[in-house]
Design a protein around this motif. Structure first.
Motif, short mmCIF file in Angstrom:
data_model
loop_
_atom_site.label_atom_id
_atom_site.label_comp_id
_atom_site.label_asym_id
_atom_site.label_seq_id
_atom_site.Cartn_x
_atom_site.Cartn_y
_atom_site.Cartn_z
N THR A 1 -7.15 12.87 2.55
CA THR A 1 -8.31 12.72 1.67
C THR A 1 -9.36 13.77 1.98
OG1 THR A 1 -7.94 10.33 1.59
CG2 THR A 1 -10.10 11.11 0.90
N ALA B 1 0.83 -1.21 0.00
CA ALA B 1 0.00 0.00 0.00
C ALA B 1 0.86 1.26 0.00
CB ALA B 1 -0.93 -0.01 1.22
N GLN C 1 0.54 4.13 -2.83
CA GLN C 1 0.14 5.47 -2.42
C GLN C 1 1.16 6.53 -2.81
OE1 GLN C 1 0.18 6.22 1.78
NE2 GLN C 1 -1.40 7.79 1.67
N ALA D 1 -7.33 3.56 5.11
CA ALA D 1 -8.20 2.59 5.79
C ALA D 1 -7.44 1.31 6.13
CB ALA D 1 -9.42 2.28 4.92
N LEU D 2 -6.57 0.86 5.19
CA LEU D 2 -5.78 -0.35 5.41
C LEU D 2 -4.79 -0.16 6.56
CD1 LEU D 2 -5.00 -3.22 4.50
CD2 LEU D 2 -3.38 -2.18 2.90
N THR E 1 -8.19 4.45 0.54
CA THR E 1 -8.06 2.99 0.65
C THR E 1 -6.83 2.61 1.48
OG1 THR E 1 -9.11 2.71 -1.52
CG2 THR E 1 -7.87 0.84 -0.65
N CYS E 2 -5.69 3.23 1.16
CA CYS E 2 -4.46 2.93 1.90
C CYS E 2 -4.59 3.38 3.35
CB CYS E 2 -3.26 3.62 1.24
SG CYS E 2 -2.86 2.97 -0.39
N TRP F 1 -8.94 8.54 -3.75
CA TRP F 1 -9.44 7.20 -3.49
C TRP F 1 -8.31 6.27 -3.05
CZ3 TRP F 1 -14.43 7.16 -3.07
CH2 TRP F 1 -15.20 8.07 -3.80
N ILE F 2 -7.12 6.44 -3.65
CA ILE F 2 -5.96 5.64 -3.24
C ILE F 2 -5.57 5.96 -1.80
CG2 ILE F 2 -3.50 5.23 -3.65
CD1 ILE F 2 -4.05 5.73 -6.63
#
Length: 220
Positions: A95, A26, A30, A204-205, A201-202, A197-198
């Motif tokens: 974000t 990730a 990112q 959140a991970l 997502t990253c 969005w990347i």
């Protein structure tokens, strides 16, 4: 099992693990998508140096000593989990700021973008990659398990040195290839549009993995 077979098995298992989505994967996606190829390559180098240190510590027995001392291992888990959580919150915050900036004047947006670019220098990218890998307690456990299972104590010093070099080399090549592919001209243009969005997502991970590590400490 002779040394050549052992080394081939070791590299195969390691490559499969590298391709599995996780904090290292990730981080490359990112940062290469946001800052470009040079930053992606430095992140790749930092991650591979972290893996190199994990391999050395595991083969010398230092990592096993850490794992066998509950308080020391819990401390490493706490530091690593907190760092991943911090990365995740930072990405999610970025974000949110992106959507806020969409309603700001163009001059202010450009100034903030330039400030972000300043942060993407080689040393910071290298340090971020190294820190993300070396502080990941799951990586420590993985290398202890991998090397203790596949590398016998009777293996020659040259064989162990070769194993360390192969682990580092395959790690760098994989993450560097990933960074190179993500920064092709066409894909880079798309990734710039997908950056929020990347990051989400990253973020959140990172947040999920960091939180799970910290919760596992509390549950112990």
């Amino acid at each position: 099992m002779n040394e050549m077979t052992t080394l081939a098995t070791l590299v195969t298992v390691h490559i499969i693990a590298l391709m599995s989505p996780g904090p290292d994967f990730a981080l490359v996606v990112q940062n290469a998508g946001r800052y470009g190829r040079q930053t992606g390559m430095m992140i790749a180098l930092g991650l591979s140096l972290g893996i190199l240190l994990h391999a050395i510590l595991s083969l010398t027995g230092a990592s096993l000593l850490i794992h066998q001392h509950p308080m020391l291992f819990a401390l490493l888990q706490a530091v690593g989990g907190s760092y991943l959580l911090w990365l995740g919150i930072g990405a999610l915050k970025g974000t949110w700021q992106h959507y806020q900036q969409r309603h700001q004047p163009a001059e202010q947006q450009t100034a903030k973008q330039e400030a972000q670019r300043v942060l993407a220098n080689r040393k910071q990218a290298l340090a971020k990659g190294f820190t993300t890998n070396i502080l990941n307690p799951k990586a420590l456990v993985f290398f202890i398990s991998l090397l203790s299972t596949l590398v016998p104590a009777s293996m020659s010093l040259g064989g162990k040195a070769t194993a360390i070099c192969l682990l580092w080399g395959t790690s760098f090549l994989w993450f560097a290839l990933l960074a190179w592919l993500l920064t092709g001209a066409r894909l880079q243009q798309k990734l710039q549009r997908w950056t929020p969005w990347i990051d989400a997502t990253c973020g959140a991970l990172f947040t999920l993995i960091g939180s799970l590590i910290l919760l596992s400490i509390i549950a112990q």
